[in-house]
Structure formats: structure tokens, C-alpha cells
Design a protein around this motif. Structure first.
Motif, PDB file in Angstrom:
ATOM      1  N   UNK A 303       0.851  -1.195   0.000  1.00  0.00           N
ATOM      2  CA  UNK A 303       0.000   0.000   0.000  1.00  0.00           C
ATOM      3  C   UNK A 303       0.882   1.237   0.000  1.00  0.00           C
ATOM      4  N   UNK A 304       0.632   2.135  -0.937  1.00  0.00           N
ATOM      5  CA  UNK A 304       1.427   3.362  -1.021  1.00  0.00           C
ATOM      6  C   UNK A 304       0.488   4.560  -0.926  1.00  0.00           C
ATOM      7  N   UNK A 305       0.667   5.343   0.133  1.00  0.00           N
ATOM      8  CA  UNK A 305      -0.134   6.544   0.338  1.00  0.00           C
ATOM      9  C   UNK A 305       0.721   7.799   0.166  1.00  0.00           C
ATOM     10  N   UNK A 306       2.040   7.643   0.308  1.00  0.00           N
ATOM     11  CA  UNK A 306       2.955   8.765   0.172  1.00  0.00           C
ATOM     12  C   UNK A 306       3.669   8.745  -1.160  1.00  0.00           C
ATOM     13  N   UNK A 307       4.982   8.976  -1.145  1.00  0.00           N
ATOM     14  CA  UNK A 307       5.754   9.098  -2.379  1.00  0.00           C
ATOM     15  C   UNK A 307       6.851   8.032  -2.407  1.00  0.00           C
ATOM     16  N   UNK A 308       6.884   7.247  -3.473  1.00  0.00           N
ATOM     17  CA  UNK A 308       7.929   6.239  -3.665  1.00  0.00           C
ATOM     18  C   UNK A 308       8.610   6.506  -5.000  1.00  0.00           C
ATOM     19  N   UNK A 309       9.933   6.685  -4.969  1.00  0.00           N
ATOM     20  CA  UNK A 309      10.694   7.037  -6.168  1.00  0.00           C
ATOM     21  C   UNK A 309      11.897   6.101  -6.313  1.00  0.00           C
ATOM     22  N   UNK A 310      12.050   5.502  -7.491  1.00  0.00           N
ATOM     23  CA  UNK A 310      13.217   4.668  -7.804  1.00  0.00           C
ATOM     24  C   UNK A 310      13.510   3.695  -6.657  1.00  0.00           C
ATOM     25  N   UNK A 311      12.497   2.909  -6.324  1.00  0.00           N
ATOM     26  CA  UNK A 311      12.611   2.018  -5.178  1.00  0.00           C
ATOM     27  C   UNK A 311      11.897   0.700  -5.459  1.00  0.00           C
ATOM     28  N   UNK A 312      12.162  -0.269  -4.593  1.00  0.00           N
ATOM     29  CA  UNK A 312      11.472  -1.550  -4.639  1.00  0.00           C
ATOM     30  C   UNK A 312      10.610  -1.661  -3.386  1.00  0.00           C
ATOM     31  N   UNK A 313       9.308  -1.726  -3.598  1.00  0.00           N
ATOM     32  CA  UNK A 313       8.351  -1.839  -2.497  1.00  0.00           C
ATOM     33  C   UNK A 313       7.806  -3.261  -2.560  1.00  0.00           C
ATOM     34  N   UNK A 314       8.315  -4.129  -1.693  1.00  0.00           N
ATOM     35  CA  UNK A 314       8.022  -5.563  -1.782  1.00  0.00           C
ATOM     36  C   UNK A 314       6.619  -5.893  -1.295  1.00  0.00           C
ATOM     37  N   UNK A 315       6.264  -7.165  -1.435  1.00  0.00           N
ATOM     38  CA  UNK A 315       4.935  -7.634  -1.058  1.00  0.00           C
ATOM     39  C   UNK A 315       4.581  -7.228   0.375  1.00  0.00           C
ATOM     40  N   UNK A 316       3.399  -6.658   0.536  1.00  0.00           N
ATOM     41  CA  UNK A 316       2.897  -6.334   1.864  1.00  0.00           C
ATOM     42  C   UNK A 316       3.525  -5.128   2.526  1.00  0.00           C
ATOM     43  N   UNK A 317       4.413  -4.406   1.844  1.00  0.00           N
ATOM     44  CA  UNK A 317       5.044  -3.224   2.434  1.00  0.00           C
ATOM     45  C   UNK A 317       4.098  -2.033   2.377  1.00  0.00           C
ATOM     46  N   UNK A 326      12.887   6.779  -1.262  1.00  0.00           N
ATOM     47  CA  UNK A 326      13.642   7.063  -2.486  1.00  0.00           C
ATOM     48  C   UNK A 326      14.927   6.232  -2.532  1.00  0.00           C
ATOM     49  N   UNK A 327      15.217   5.654  -3.706  1.00  0.00           N
ATOM     50  CA  UNK A 327      16.445   4.862  -3.904  1.00  0.00           C
ATOM     51  C   UNK A 327      16.599   3.789  -2.819  1.00  0.00           C
ATOM     52  N   UNK A 328      15.500   3.167  -2.465  1.00  0.00           N
ATOM     53  CA  UNK A 328      15.509   2.247  -1.323  1.00  0.00           C
ATOM     54  C   UNK A 328      14.843   0.918  -1.661  1.00  0.00           C
ATOM     55  N   UNK A 329      15.049  -0.059  -0.769  1.00  0.00           N
ATOM     56  CA  UNK A 329      14.435  -1.372  -0.900  1.00  0.00           C
ATOM     57  C   UNK A 329      13.669  -1.661   0.383  1.00  0.00           C
ATOM     58  N   UNK A 330      12.363  -1.829   0.253  1.00  0.00           N
ATOM     59  CA  UNK A 330      11.527  -2.236   1.378  1.00  0.00           C
ATOM     60  C   UNK A 330      11.226  -3.720   1.202  1.00  0.00           C
ATOM     61  N   UNK A 331      11.740  -4.551   2.092  1.00  0.00           N
ATOM     62  CA  UNK A 331      11.497  -5.981   2.004  1.00  0.00           C
ATOM     63  C   UNK A 331      10.071  -6.287   2.490  1.00  0.00           C
ATOM     64  N   UNK A 332       9.581  -7.510   2.259  1.00  0.00           N
ATOM     65  CA  UNK A 332       8.180  -7.817   2.552  1.00  0.00           C
ATOM     66  C   UNK A 332       7.737  -7.403   3.957  1.00  0.00           C
ATOM     67  N   UNK A 333       6.588  -6.715   4.004  1.00  0.00           N
ATOM     68  CA  UNK A 333       5.994  -6.329   5.280  1.00  0.00           C
ATOM     69  C   UNK A 333       6.587  -5.103   5.934  1.00  0.00           C
ATOM     70  N   UNK A 334       7.610  -4.489   5.337  1.00  0.00           N
ATOM     71  CA  UNK A 334       8.208  -3.294   5.940  1.00  0.00           C
ATOM     72  C   UNK A 334       7.213  -2.132   5.874  1.00  0.00           C
ATOM     73  N   UNK A 335       7.264  -1.259   6.874  1.00  0.00           N
ATOM     74  CA  UNK A 335       6.331  -0.130   6.923  1.00  0.00           C
ATOM     75  C   UNK A 335       7.077   1.168   7.204  1.00  0.00           C
ATOM     76  N   UNK A 336       6.807   2.161   6.364  1.00  0.00           N
ATOM     77  CA  UNK A 336       7.330   3.517   6.565  1.00  0.00           C
ATOM     78  C   UNK A 336       6.127   4.379   6.926  1.00  0.00           C
ATOM     79  N   UNK A 337       6.069   4.816   8.150  1.00  0.00           N
ATOM     80  CA  UNK A 337       4.861   5.491   8.634  1.00  0.00           C
ATOM     81  C   UNK A 337       4.797   6.949   8.168  1.00  0.00           C
ATOM     82  N   UNK A 338       3.691   7.578   8.438  1.00  0.00           N
ATOM     83  CA  UNK A 338       3.375   8.910   7.921  1.00  0.00           C
ATOM     84  C   UNK A 338       4.491   9.912   8.197  1.00  0.00           C
ATOM     85  N   UNK A 339       4.844  10.666   7.159  1.00  0.00           N
ATOM     86  CA  UNK A 339       5.809  11.748   7.309  1.00  0.00           C
ATOM     87  C   UNK A 339       7.257  11.322   7.434  1.00  0.00           C
ATOM     88  N   UNK A 340       7.517  10.011   7.436  1.00  0.00           N
ATOM     89  CA  UNK A 340       8.908   9.547   7.548  1.00  0.00           C
ATOM     90  C   UNK A 340       9.625   9.717   6.208  1.00  0.00           C
TER      91      UNK A 340
END
Length: 382
Positions: A303-317, A326-340
């Protein structure tokens, strides 16, 4: 390729300690990669796409997740009644038991599996490399040369050749010399650690090696030099496609970024040789009304509610409202909360970056920021 003409022995017990927290709890072949895959998916998919239907997976370091993930092998069409995927961990006997002492010893401890299947050829693979290869072409090359052993090689830049096992060949691909990490290489053909042996020779050689107290029981250090010294017919098979051994955090991040763009170095969307995964059924990805997604691989269930740029957002992240990844890898289930804000970072499975927290930096000279699985990063107190 007929049944059991060639079986594969897939070495998947590596700790991968240079990947730091990513391999603290799991073996390197089980590390998530590419949005919905684990590293071992690539070798298993190569086997399935090449018609090799009998695969022994030799596990060792922290094997639970890997064993659970492999299951029956059905995700890779390796659940045949005649053949299939077999998990081969170290085991105890009446004379005791021990961890695998080296790559050759791992196969030696499972010679019973090879003898039981009675193949003509045995393909030795590593479970921690990323590439797409048709092993049938390599086997055809092996037969054409009437070889005893064929080693897959790829040209590397001359300035990097001293980091690899280097093979010197004649004009017909016959191996004349093998040198492990030579200070002054006379060839830039590097061994990929992928071998096809005539099965009878492999069994005989490994049984002899097991009795040698001076051997380190390693294919590169012991088996190949011995066969070369004995005058066996050793040949190369040159591969020129994408291949990576993501042994460090920097190489893991760089290779992940290589998957992005309109013409990536490694095409995960290849329909002729698809990369298969046991990622499981998940709902489609959701992109919110105020979200921005640019040049990303986005896995199912994310689920993406914010901004994701040049990144890999894995299953369930999850990327929260107002967050930037940005320029990042979120492995399965990782969460970046609001404003981070997460830049040039790798987030382990089910990890959390709390609201309004900054992780990583756009400074290209800085190290990649990494957090392990199930880790929470909170905003520092002001």
C-alpha cells in the motif's frame, strides 16, 4: 532432456555474513530480493526452465525459513512424482555427524542421493546468485566436447580478475590452467561456481577427496586442480548475460537498483524464462489518491499513500501518508509510517520506520542505511 539424464545439487547453506543484519536470522539464499522473490528463486527457476526436474537443495545455516519457503517445490514446477525438489540438510550417522566442511564435502555427504537417482550428469549450483541461464545449452556444450567437467565462466574486467578463480583455455574452450585469485591473471575468464560433471567421475573423485586429510574439500581449491593435474577433459562454457553474487550490502542495493528503469540490466518480466516464486497469494497493490509512484517495482499486497521514487516496495510493504521512500528497498511487510523519510536504505522484513523519522541520506559517499527484520526505528528525541 530425458528424466534423470542430469540432476542438480544446489548449495544453499551459505550464511552470507557480509550482508549483515539481512542474514542475521536467515540463510543468504532465503533473503528477499526484487519485490516478490528470494535469492534462491533464480537458480530454482533456471532449473525448471532448463528441464531439470530433480534438484537436491543442500541447506545448513538457519534453514527453517528456507525449508518452509521451498515446500514441495510446486512454485517452481518441481513437485513431479518422477523427480522433484529434495531438501538435504546435514545429518547424523552411526559414526557421528558434522556441518558441511566445504562445497565439495556438502555434495560428498549426499552422494547417496546422487547414486539413488543414477544420473549421467550432475549440475552443481550455488543458491545465492542472481542470473538467468539455460543449463541445457551448457549441457549440450559439455556433450559436444565429450568433457569430464564443464565450468561456466564469464568475462570480467581485467582489473577485477584477481578477485576470482581464473581459467586459461585454448581456442577450443579446453581448460589449460586454473588459478584461484591470481595476482597477475593471464585470462579474464572467471569461474561462476557452476559445474557439470560426469556423474561417475564426480562420485569417484569426491570419495577419494573425503579420504584426503590435507584437502579443504572445496571444488575450487581441491577438486578442479586435482582433475586438471590428472589430465581429465575440462572445458568452459562462456556465459555473457546478467550475473551477480550479491555478497555485500552495497552490491545488494546496487543490484536492486539495476532492476529499475525502462531497460533494466536484468529483466524480471522475461516470459520465455520466467522467474518463479513462492510468494503466496496476496491482494493487488494499492496506490492511494495522494500517492506518487515513479520508477518502482511494487509487490502484491503493498500500500502506497505517500511518495515512492526509484525504489522496490516488496509484497505487503506500506508507505504512509506524506512519507518519502527514495532509492531504497523495502522488504516484505516493511512499513514507513506517515511523514517519515527513507533514502538510500534497505528495510528488513516486517520492520518499521516510525512517523516523522529520517533514515538514510542522499549523500552518495555515505554507506547504505540498513535495518534488520522485525526492527523498529523511532524518531530521535529532540
Amino acid at each position: 532432456m530425458s528424466k534423470r539424464e542430469c540432476i542438480a545439487m544446489l548449495l544453499a547453506g551459505g550464511q552470507g555474513s557480509r550482508l549483515g543484519v539481512l542474514t542475521k536470522e536467515v540463510a543468504k539464499p532465503a533473503v528477499s530480493f526484487g519485490g516478490k522473490y528470494r535469492i534462491i528463486d533464480f537458480a530454482l527457476s533456471n532449473c525448471a526452465n532448463s528441464g531439470i526436474d530433480t534438484v537436491g537443495v543442500l541447506t545448513q545455516y538457519r534453514p527453517y525459513l528456507l525449508h518452509n519457503y521451498l515446500g514441495s517445490g510446486s512454485a517452481w514446477n518441481l513437485d513431479e512424482s518422477e523427480g522433484g525438489l529434495f531438501i538435504l540438510p546435514p545429518y547424523a550417522t552411526q559414526t557421528g555427524g558434522a556441518w558441511y566442511a566445504g562445497t565439495a564435502d556438502a555434495v560428498t555427504q549426499n552422494l547417496g542421493f546422487i547414486k539413488q537417482n543414477d544420473p549421467e550428469y550432475v549440475l552443481i549450483l550455488s543458491g545465492d546468485q542472481l542470473y538467468n541461464m539455460d543449463y541445457q545449452k551448457m549441457l549440450d556444450n559439455h556433450k559436444r566436447h565429450n568433457a569430464d567437467l564443464t565450468i561456466a565462466v564469464m568475462p570480467v574486467p581485467w582489473e577485477e580478475a584477481s578477485r576470482f578463480g581464473i581459467l586459461t583455455t585454448d581456442e577450443d574452450e579446453k581448460i589449460l590452467k586454473f588459478t584461484e585469485k591470481p595476482a597477475e591473471p593471464d585470462s579474464n575468464l572467471a569461474s561462476m561456481g557452476i559445474y557439470i560433471f560426469n556423474a561417475d567421475l564426480l562420485v569417484k573423485t569426491l570419495e577419494e577427496d573425503a579420504e584426503d586429510e590435507n584437502s579443504e574439500h572445496d571444488f575450487g581449491k581441491d577438486i578442479i586442480p586435482k582433475l586438471l593435474a590428472d589430465g581429465k577433459r575440462l572445458y568452459t562454457y562462456e556465459y555473457n548475460g546478467f550475473w551477480r553474487d550479491v555478497g555485500t550490502i552495497a552490491s545488494y542495493h546496487e543490484t536492486s537498483m539495476d532492476l529499475l528503469g525502462t531497460k533494466p540490466d536484468f529483466d524480471l518480466f522475461d516470459t520465455e524464462a520466467p522467474i518463479m516464486s513462492n510468494a503466496g497469494a496476496m491482494p493487488p497493490a494499492y496506490v492511494g489518491p495522494d500517492a506518487t509512484v515513479d520508477d518502482c517495482l511494487v509487490g502484491n499486497g503493498s500500500s502506497i499513500y505517500g511518495k515512492a521514487v526509484h525504489s522496490i516496495v516488496s509484497t505487503g510493504a506500506v508507505v504512509g501518508e506524506g512519507a518519502l521512500v527514495q532509492d531504497s528497498v523495502l522488504l516484505p511487510g516493511a512499513e514507513v509510517k506517515a511523514g517519515a523519510c527513507v533514502i538510500r536504505a534497505i528495510l528488513g522484513e516486517n520492520s518499521v520506520v516510525e512517523a516523522e523519522t529520517t533514515l538514510g541520506s542522499s549523500d552518495q559517499s555515505a554507506d547504505i542505511a540498513v535495518i534488520g527484520n522485525d526492527t523498529v526505528v523511532a524518531k530521535e528525541a529532540e
